[in-house]
Design a protein around this motif. Structure first.
Motif, PDB file in Angstrom:
ATOM      1  N   PHE A  86      41.714 -41.764 -43.663  1.00 12.02           N
ATOM      2  CA  PHE A  86      42.297 -42.505 -44.646  1.00 12.02           C
ATOM      3  C   PHE A  86      43.785 -42.956 -44.427  1.00 12.02           C
ATOM      4  O   PHE A  86      44.453 -42.109 -43.984  1.00 12.02           O
ATOM      5  CB  PHE A  86      42.015 -42.095 -46.167  1.00 12.02           C
ATOM      6  CG  PHE A  86      40.673 -42.012 -46.713  1.00 12.02           C
ATOM      7  CD1 PHE A  86      39.947 -43.239 -46.955  1.00 12.02           C
ATOM      8  CD2 PHE A  86      40.077 -40.865 -46.910  1.00 12.02           C
ATOM      9  CE1 PHE A  86      38.805 -43.386 -47.382  1.00 12.02           C
ATOM     10  CE2 PHE A  86      38.987 -40.769 -47.602  1.00 12.02           C
ATOM     11  CZ  PHE A  86      38.202 -41.934 -47.709  1.00 12.02           C
ATOM     12  N   ARG A  87      44.161 -44.198 -44.718  1.00 15.00           N
ATOM     13  CA  ARG A  87      45.449 -44.509 -44.473  1.00 15.00           C
ATOM     14  C   ARG A  87      46.173 -44.799 -45.969  1.00 15.00           C
ATOM     15  O   ARG A  87      45.390 -45.659 -46.561  1.00 15.00           O
ATOM     16  CB  ARG A  87      45.391 -45.831 -43.552  1.00 15.00           C
ATOM     17  CG  ARG A  87      46.943 -46.275 -43.407  1.00 15.00           C
ATOM     18  CD  ARG A  87      47.197 -47.203 -42.614  1.00 15.00           C
ATOM     19  NE  ARG A  87      46.219 -48.372 -42.774  1.00 15.00           N
ATOM     20  CZ  ARG A  87      46.338 -49.666 -42.697  1.00 15.00           C
ATOM     21  NH1 ARG A  87      47.534 -50.186 -42.315  1.00 15.00           N
ATOM     22  NH2 ARG A  87      45.269 -50.469 -43.086  1.00 15.00           N
TER      23      ARG A  87
ATOM     24  N   PHE B  70      48.120 -46.093 -48.848  1.00 14.03           N
ATOM     25  CA  PHE B  70      48.975 -47.073 -49.205  1.00 14.03           C
ATOM     26  C   PHE B  70      50.038 -46.660 -50.230  1.00 14.03           C
ATOM     27  O   PHE B  70      51.151 -47.060 -50.329  1.00 14.03           O
ATOM     28  CB  PHE B  70      48.262 -48.224 -49.795  1.00 14.03           C
ATOM     29  CG  PHE B  70      47.366 -48.990 -48.612  1.00 14.03           C
ATOM     30  CD1 PHE B  70      48.361 -49.735 -47.660  1.00 14.03           C
ATOM     31  CD2 PHE B  70      46.155 -49.013 -48.702  1.00 14.03           C
ATOM     32  CE1 PHE B  70      47.319 -50.423 -46.780  1.00 14.03           C
ATOM     33  CE2 PHE B  70      45.470 -50.084 -47.899  1.00 14.03           C
ATOM     34  CZ  PHE B  70      46.161 -50.475 -46.937  1.00 14.03           C
TER      35      PHE B  70
ATOM     36  N   SER C  57      36.372 -53.292 -43.381  1.00 17.56           N
ATOM     37  CA  SER C  57      37.248 -52.419 -44.011  1.00 17.56           C
ATOM     38  C   SER C  57      37.513 -52.776 -45.410  1.00 17.56           C
ATOM     39  O   SER C  57      37.489 -53.795 -45.756  1.00 17.56           O
ATOM     40  CB  SER C  57      38.364 -51.982 -43.312  1.00 17.56           C
ATOM     41  OG  SER C  57      39.108 -53.446 -43.406  1.00 17.56           O
ATOM     42  N   TYR C  58      37.374 -51.537 -46.396  1.00 13.56           N
ATOM     43  CA  TYR C  58      37.810 -51.763 -47.820  1.00 13.56           C
ATOM     44  C   TYR C  58      38.861 -50.950 -48.126  1.00 13.56           C
ATOM     45  O   TYR C  58      39.288 -50.019 -47.515  1.00 13.56           O
ATOM     46  CB  TYR C  58      36.532 -51.131 -48.594  1.00 13.56           C
ATOM     47  CG  TYR C  58      35.352 -51.888 -48.211  1.00 13.56           C
ATOM     48  CD1 TYR C  58      34.902 -52.944 -49.214  1.00 13.56           C
ATOM     49  CD2 TYR C  58      34.463 -51.476 -47.214  1.00 13.56           C
ATOM     50  CE1 TYR C  58      33.769 -53.630 -48.912  1.00 13.56           C
ATOM     51  CE2 TYR C  58      33.238 -52.218 -47.008  1.00 13.56           C
ATOM     52  CZ  TYR C  58      32.758 -53.351 -48.087  1.00 13.56           C
ATOM     53  OH  TYR C  58      31.858 -53.976 -47.919  1.00 13.56           O
ATOM     54  N   GLU C  59      39.711 -51.394 -49.318  1.00 18.03           N
ATOM     55  CA  GLU C  59      40.736 -50.640 -49.893  1.00 18.03           C
ATOM     56  C   GLU C  59      39.771 -49.945 -51.124  1.00 18.03           C
ATOM     57  O   GLU C  59      39.142 -50.431 -51.766  1.00 18.03           O
ATOM     58  CB  GLU C  59      41.737 -51.440 -50.549  1.00 18.03           C
ATOM     59  CG  GLU C  59      42.712 -50.805 -51.121  1.00 18.03           C
ATOM     60  CD  GLU C  59      43.704 -51.791 -51.817  1.00 18.03           C
ATOM     61  OE1 GLU C  59      45.053 -51.946 -51.418  1.00 18.03           O
ATOM     62  OE2 GLU C  59      43.350 -52.574 -52.857  1.00 18.03           O
TER      63      GLU C  59
ATOM     64  N   SER D 256      42.804 -47.138 -47.299  1.00 14.14           N
ATOM     65  CA  SER D 256      42.042 -47.849 -46.429  1.00 14.14           C
ATOM     66  C   SER D 256      40.926 -47.470 -45.759  1.00 14.14           C
ATOM     67  O   SER D 256      41.182 -46.223 -45.214  1.00 14.14           O
ATOM     68  CB  SER D 256      42.992 -48.752 -45.273  1.00 14.14           C
ATOM     69  OG  SER D 256      42.163 -49.624 -44.555  1.00 14.14           O
TER      70      SER D 256
ATOM     71  N   ASP E   8      38.031 -47.940 -42.803  1.00 17.89           N
ATOM     72  CA  ASP E   8      37.684 -48.852 -42.045  1.00 17.89           C
ATOM     73  C   ASP E   8      36.307 -48.095 -41.070  1.00 17.89           C
ATOM     74  O   ASP E   8      36.326 -47.107 -40.781  1.00 17.89           O
ATOM     75  CB  ASP E   8      38.783 -48.769 -40.773  1.00 17.89           C
ATOM     76  CG  ASP E   8      38.785 -49.890 -39.565  1.00 17.89           C
ATOM     77  OD1 ASP E   8      39.527 -49.487 -38.504  1.00 17.89           O
ATOM     78  OD2 ASP E   8      37.834 -50.795 -39.846  1.00 17.89           O
TER      79      ASP E   8
ATOM     80  N   ASP F 195      38.896 -53.189 -53.261  1.00 16.87           N
ATOM     81  CA  ASP F 195      39.101 -54.709 -52.506  1.00 16.87           C
ATOM     82  C   ASP F 195      38.587 -54.665 -51.398  1.00 16.87           C
ATOM     83  O   ASP F 195      38.433 -53.725 -50.539  1.00 16.87           O
ATOM     84  CB  ASP F 195      40.645 -54.999 -52.448  1.00 16.87           C
ATOM     85  CG  ASP F 195      40.714 -56.597 -52.472  1.00 16.87           C
ATOM     86  OD1 ASP F 195      39.762 -57.434 -52.413  1.00 16.87           O
ATOM     87  OD2 ASP F 195      42.148 -56.869 -52.349  1.00 16.87           O
TER      88      ASP F 195
ATOM     89  N   ILE G 143      39.253 -55.483 -47.662  1.00 17.99           N
ATOM     90  CA  ILE G 143      40.411 -55.725 -46.516  1.00 17.99           C
ATOM     91  C   ILE G 143      39.828 -56.915 -45.406  1.00 17.99           C
ATOM     92  O   ILE G 143      40.394 -57.638 -45.152  1.00 17.99           O
ATOM     93  CB  ILE G 143      40.865 -54.507 -45.867  1.00 17.99           C
ATOM     94  CG1 ILE G 143      41.594 -53.713 -46.844  1.00 17.99           C
ATOM     95  CG2 ILE G 143      42.045 -54.761 -44.858  1.00 17.99           C
ATOM     96  CD1 ILE G 143      41.934 -52.282 -46.466  1.00 17.99           C
TER      97      ILE G 143
END
Length: 156
Positions: free
Chosen positions: A5-6, A8, A75-77, A92, A94, A125, A127
């Motif tokens: 995971f990245r 935010f 990809s999704y948030e 994020s 992916d 959301d 992405i």
């Protein structure tokens, strides 16, 4: 393949969606459920969640593209809620390219948070849901169906 995971941001407030029964005899419908006339075009399942030796939560997702379109990027948030219901991470997720009919199993590690301390994961959301033409496909949101096989709630 393990993907990470990245992050935010952290420390965000949590919100809650309330669902109601609209007529006697109907079953309650979660806010993220699809209507009977909307076909599932993109299925996203939280298949497994395991706390690793280093205290991270390893999440196994199964993504299936049934949209009739080849997707070059998906990809999704997502928001991760801790056991107290507080948003602990906004991340994020992916899934990369998914051709039509493709099912992909992807591992994500959530560092610094055990699975026992994750109560809910919410798709916040979209992405990217990019078709070969470069246009955005509506399949990843309007045709999205979610499911979990874990104790962690998962949906939109």
């Amino acid at each position: 393949m393990t993907r990470f995971f990245r992050q935010f941001s952290t420390g965000l407030g949590a919100t809650c969606a309330i669902c109601a029964v609209t007529a006697i005899g109907q079953l309650p419908t979660p806010a993220f459920a699809q209507s009977a006339d909307t076909a599932t075009q993109f299925q996203l399942d939280l298949n497994n969640a395991t706390t690793t030796d280093d205290g991270s939560c390893k999440l196994v997702f199964v993504a299936t593209n049934s949209s009739g379109q080849n997707l070059t990027q998906t990809s999704y948030e997502v928001g991760v809620f801790d056991a107290d219901g507080t948003v602990s991470h906004l991340l994020s997720m992916d899934f990369g390219a998914l051709t039509n009919g493709k099912t992909r199993i992807v591992l994500f590690n959530l560092p610094g948070q055990t699975c026992e301390n994750v109560s809910r994961i919410v798709i916040n959301d979209l992405i990217a849901c990019t078709m070969e033409s470069g246009e955005t496909s509506p399949a990843c949101i309007s045709g999205l169906a979610t499911n979990t096989k874990t104790d962690i709630q998962f949906g939109t």
